[in-house]
Design a protein around this motif. Structure first.
Motif, PDB file in Angstrom:
ATOM      1  N   GLU A  11      53.112 -39.699  62.848  1.00  0.00           N
ATOM      2  CA  GLU A  11      52.317 -38.495  62.572  1.00  0.00           C
ATOM      3  C   GLU A  11      53.215 -37.305  62.247  1.00  0.00           C
ATOM      4  O   GLU A  11      52.979 -36.586  61.276  1.00  0.00           O
ATOM      5  CB  GLU A  11      51.453 -38.188  63.795  1.00  0.00           C
ATOM      6  N   LEU A  12      54.260 -37.101  63.028  1.00  0.00           N
ATOM      7  CA  LEU A  12      55.182 -36.003  62.778  1.00  0.00           C
ATOM      8  C   LEU A  12      55.932 -36.170  61.463  1.00  0.00           C
ATOM      9  O   LEU A  12      56.147 -35.206  60.728  1.00  0.00           O
ATOM     10  CB  LEU A  12      56.175 -35.881  63.935  1.00  0.00           C
ATOM     11  N   THR A  13      56.316 -37.404  61.145  1.00  0.00           N
ATOM     12  CA  THR A  13      57.035 -37.666  59.909  1.00  0.00           C
ATOM     13  C   THR A  13      56.164 -37.393  58.696  1.00  0.00           C
ATOM     14  O   THR A  13      56.595 -36.727  57.745  1.00  0.00           O
ATOM     15  CB  THR A  13      57.537 -39.125  59.883  1.00  0.00           C
ATOM     16  N   VAL A  14      54.947 -37.886  58.712  1.00  0.00           N
ATOM     17  CA  VAL A  14      54.030 -37.670  57.582  1.00  0.00           C
ATOM     18  C   VAL A  14      53.730 -36.179  57.428  1.00  0.00           C
ATOM     19  O   VAL A  14      53.725 -35.651  56.308  1.00  0.00           O
ATOM     20  CB  VAL A  14      52.732 -38.489  57.774  1.00  0.00           C
ATOM     21  N   ALA A  16      55.653 -33.660  58.314  1.00  0.00           N
ATOM     22  CA  ALA A  16      56.857 -32.991  57.802  1.00  0.00           C
ATOM     23  C   ALA A  16      57.022 -33.211  56.305  1.00  0.00           C
ATOM     24  O   ALA A  16      57.364 -32.284  55.566  1.00  0.00           O
ATOM     25  CB  ALA A  16      58.090 -33.494  58.553  1.00  0.00           C
ATOM     26  N   VAL A  17      56.749 -34.431  55.841  1.00  0.00           N
ATOM     27  CA  VAL A  17      56.861 -34.722  54.409  1.00  0.00           C
ATOM     28  C   VAL A  17      55.810 -33.942  53.629  1.00  0.00           C
ATOM     29  O   VAL A  17      56.110 -33.360  52.577  1.00  0.00           O
ATOM     30  CB  VAL A  17      56.744 -36.240  54.156  1.00  0.00           C
ATOM     31  N   LEU A  18      54.593 -33.898  54.126  1.00  0.00           N
ATOM     32  CA  LEU A  18      53.541 -33.160  53.428  1.00  0.00           C
ATOM     33  C   LEU A  18      53.847 -31.663  53.359  1.00  0.00           C
ATOM     34  O   LEU A  18      53.658 -31.034  52.309  1.00  0.00           O
ATOM     35  CB  LEU A  18      52.191 -33.401  54.108  1.00  0.00           C
ATOM     36  N   VAL A  19      54.318 -31.106  54.450  1.00  0.00           N
ATOM     37  CA  VAL A  19      54.670 -29.682  54.449  1.00  0.00           C
ATOM     38  C   VAL A  19      55.817 -29.422  53.476  1.00  0.00           C
ATOM     39  O   VAL A  19      55.799 -28.436  52.729  1.00  0.00           O
ATOM     40  CB  VAL A  19      55.031 -29.205  55.878  1.00  0.00           C
ATOM     41  N   SER A  20      56.793 -30.308  53.445  1.00  0.00           N
ATOM     42  CA  SER A  20      57.913 -30.158  52.513  1.00  0.00           C
ATOM     43  C   SER A  20      57.451 -30.184  51.074  1.00  0.00           C
ATOM     44  O   SER A  20      57.905 -29.384  50.251  1.00  0.00           O
ATOM     45  CB  SER A  20      58.935 -31.278  52.725  1.00  0.00           C
ATOM     46  N   ILE A  21      56.540 -31.090  50.767  1.00  0.00           N
ATOM     47  CA  ILE A  21      56.032 -31.192  49.401  1.00  0.00           C
ATOM     48  C   ILE A  21      55.196 -29.976  49.035  1.00  0.00           C
ATOM     49  O   ILE A  21      55.371 -29.382  47.961  1.00  0.00           O
ATOM     50  CB  ILE A  21      55.224 -32.494  49.233  1.00  0.00           C
ATOM     51  N   VAL A  22      54.300 -29.580  49.938  1.00  0.00           N
ATOM     52  CA  VAL A  22      53.396 -28.459  49.651  1.00  0.00           C
ATOM     53  C   VAL A  22      54.167 -27.149  49.486  1.00  0.00           C
ATOM     54  O   VAL A  22      53.804 -26.310  48.666  1.00  0.00           O
ATOM     55  CB  VAL A  22      52.327 -28.340  50.767  1.00  0.00           C
ATOM     56  N   ILE A  23      55.235 -26.970  50.239  1.00  0.00           N
ATOM     57  CA  ILE A  23      56.015 -25.734  50.141  1.00  0.00           C
ATOM     58  C   ILE A  23      57.122 -25.854  49.088  1.00  0.00           C
ATOM     59  O   ILE A  23      57.333 -24.938  48.295  1.00  0.00           O
ATOM     60  CB  ILE A  23      56.611 -25.361  51.512  1.00  0.00           C
TER      61      ILE A  23
END
Length: 83
Positions: A11-14, A16-23
């Protein structure tokens, strides 16, 4: 014991990846569009700044600062810790 925590780690990994992509993608596109101008330099400055700070310090500050401002306790239900 490890199997119980795999879902939390996933959950934390997914997240973190989504936040990285969105930002990251919009900021990268903005820097590319305004190449050589103030937004480009500002985005590059903050990118280098956050890459230079160890990730555990950034993560700790991102958890503690909002919790301190709202005077709330952190949700530690995943850890099995009760206050």
């Amino acid at each position: 014991m490890i199997a119980e925590r795999v879902w939390v780690t996933t959950e934390l990994t997914v997240l973190a990846v989504l936040v990285s992509i969105v930002i990251g993608i919009p900021l990268g596109m903005s820097a590319a569009i305004s190449r050589g101008k103030v937004p480009d330099y500002a985005i590059r400055f903050f990118a280098v700044l956050f890459l230079g700070i160890p990730s555990f310090i950034v993560a700790t500050m991102m958890v503690l600062l909002p919790a301190d401002r709202k005077s709330t306790r952190l949700n530690s239900s995943h850890l099995g810790i009760s206050y």
